[in-house]
Design an enzyme around this catalytic site. Sequence first.
Site, PDB file in Angstrom:
ATOM      1  CG  HIS A  61      -0.232   0.314   2.389  1.00  0.00           C
ATOM      2  ND1 HIS A  61      -0.083   1.222   3.193  1.00  0.00           N
ATOM      3  CD2 HIS A  61       0.024  -1.045   3.501  1.00  0.00           C
ATOM      4  CE1 HIS A  61       0.297   1.114   4.311  1.00  0.00           C
ATOM      5  NE2 HIS A  61       0.291  -0.389   4.716  1.00  0.00           N
ATOM      6  CG  ASP A 171       2.536   0.242   7.646  1.00  0.00           C
ATOM      7  OD1 ASP A 171       2.633  -0.358   6.804  1.00  0.00           O
ATOM      8  OD2 ASP A 171       1.748   0.528   8.637  1.00  0.00           O
ATOM      9  CD  GLU A 200      -2.880  -1.707   5.444  1.00  0.00           C
ATOM     10  OE1 GLU A 200      -2.942  -2.518   5.845  1.00  0.00           O
ATOM     11  OE2 GLU A 200      -2.556  -0.264   5.648  1.00  0.00           O
ATOM     12  CD  GLU A 201      -1.719   2.296   7.583  1.00  0.00           C
ATOM     13  OE1 GLU A 201      -2.505   1.743   8.438  1.00  0.00           O
ATOM     14  OE2 GLU A 201      -0.558   1.977   7.430  1.00  0.00           O
ATOM     15  CG  HIS A 311       0.181   3.382  12.419  1.00  0.00           C
ATOM     16  ND1 HIS A 311      -1.147   2.770  12.208  1.00  0.00           N
ATOM     17  CD2 HIS A 311       0.766   2.575  11.140  1.00  0.00           C
ATOM     18  CE1 HIS A 311      -1.230   1.771  11.505  1.00  0.00           C
ATOM     19  NE2 HIS A 311      -0.225   1.912  10.489  1.00  0.00           N
TER      20      HIS A 311
END
Length: 347
Positions: A61, A171, A200-201, A311
């Site tokens: 992603h 990420d 995606e998140e 994150h």
Amino acid sequence: MLLKELTALRGVSGNEGAVRDALREAITPLCDEVLVDTIGNLIATRDGGDASKPHIMLAAHMDEVGFIVMSATDTGLLRIQPVGGVDPRVVISKRVLVGPSAVQGVIGAKAIHLQSPSDMDTVLRYDSIYVDVGATTQAKAEELCPPGSFVTFDSPYVEFGDRRVKAKALDDRVGCLAMVYALQTARYPGKLTCAFTVQEEVGLRGAVIAAYRIAPDLALVLEGTTCNDLGDVPPHLQVTRQGKGVAISLMDRSAIANTTLLNAVRSVAETHGIPWQYKQYVAGGTDAGAIHKSGRGVPCAVMAVPCRYIHSAASTAHLDDIAAQQALLVACLEDFAVKNPLSKGDS
């Protein structure tokens, strides 16, 4: 293409255009067809011509966690909400960039000197957090950063210590980089489709659309994943360990790995001497959660890079783990060209 370049790009979920443009430029000479679908996924196909080989989908992603401006106060402070899972405890005093003009700002909250005992015992909520861009009125703040502006962490890429790297958006820019590397390096004789997915998140949204369009025989998902190998954390709660290789996922909250495909991936790692480890905790989710439920069902395996402080503005990873993810992906494509990884049947 370098990881430093990819992590510097700003691409909060729903606003991945800059990341997509850079990746499209990098991969177009390497593929037969490159397109952007209606939700914003970048889909690249290379067909080796051997229809007897499984159609393999690779997925990573493009989006990163961040924030979106909801409004401004009459004193010029921006009210924000998170886009994706961002712990409010890690955002205070962090530098950010707001909107397409990259307006500089700082995430703020009530100073510690002014907090009551109850304030200090409570995790701040986003309705108590703001972005200060130096404006003094609501009109000026909304002129600079109107509602709907996306907010990204302002955190440069730094290599430090024992082959560690710190950056925002590891990420999943590590996974995107692995797919670019595979397109540059691997020679798969069947059909190979790479999906650089969006959103995606916030719920694997891009992967739903991409998997439906691609309809692959199997999928390999490239990710960044949680790493908790700190202090006195018991081994079974460390999830993954930096410097110990690419992490292969047995199960997370979105999917259970296809056993036959997982065993094939593990066998490739062992045969080629590529460092690997299991992800040892059921947490998080990946695009595999959407892909494996697509169409008639798609066997999936996830290969991830352990990221501490995921994150946040300052995720860290080990360069050797990043290299292991890339090496395992290429080795899988080359080995799967010789032997179908699903030949023993699905489970």
